[in-house]
Design a protein around this motif. Sequence first.
Motif: not given
Length: 177
Positions: A115-119, A144-161
């Motif tokens: 994922a780091s390479e994809a980013l 945990a992977v998202m956090e290791r990538l340096g991503m920051r949590e930005s709220g919640t939502f209901e996934h329509p699918h």
Amino acid sequence: MADLIESETERLRLRQWLPADREPFAALNSDSRVMEFFPSLLTRAESDAMADRCQSLIEERGWGFWAAECKATREFIGFVGLHTPSAELPFSPCVEVGWRLAFQHWGKGFATEAASEALRVGFQLLHLREIVSFTTLGNRRSRAVMERLGMRESGTFEHPHVPESSGLRQHCLYRLS
């Protein structure tokens, strides 16, 4: 047809899909451990259709959810890459980074590495301004992977699918600029 982007990390190759990937992809999509945070397991036909979509989107754009291959063994281990979600999400339009790996390849750092390479591809080659990722609230491993990538949590939502009756509908959003 766009120029095909393929990439490598120290241990992995992110490449276009091959016919031989279909069987191991179907196996991981029918593994309840891998699919714990999805509404259902995928049938072989559904899994093949997903692989076909991944392959055709890469052919069309040059990038997408690439097949992930272990360089040492040449084994298909799942997918990792970038995708433009088809669902109308509260933060659309967007490009997400995502992954799905076979259970036997968990805990080795492959998701974070690929994922780091994809980013890197997304920001340096595609010149994206932001990449998102999201998962159901209870998926601590992916978060945990998202956090290791340096991503920051930005709220919640209901996934329509995801069906309203599912306990998996509520998702958390992560962002990286």
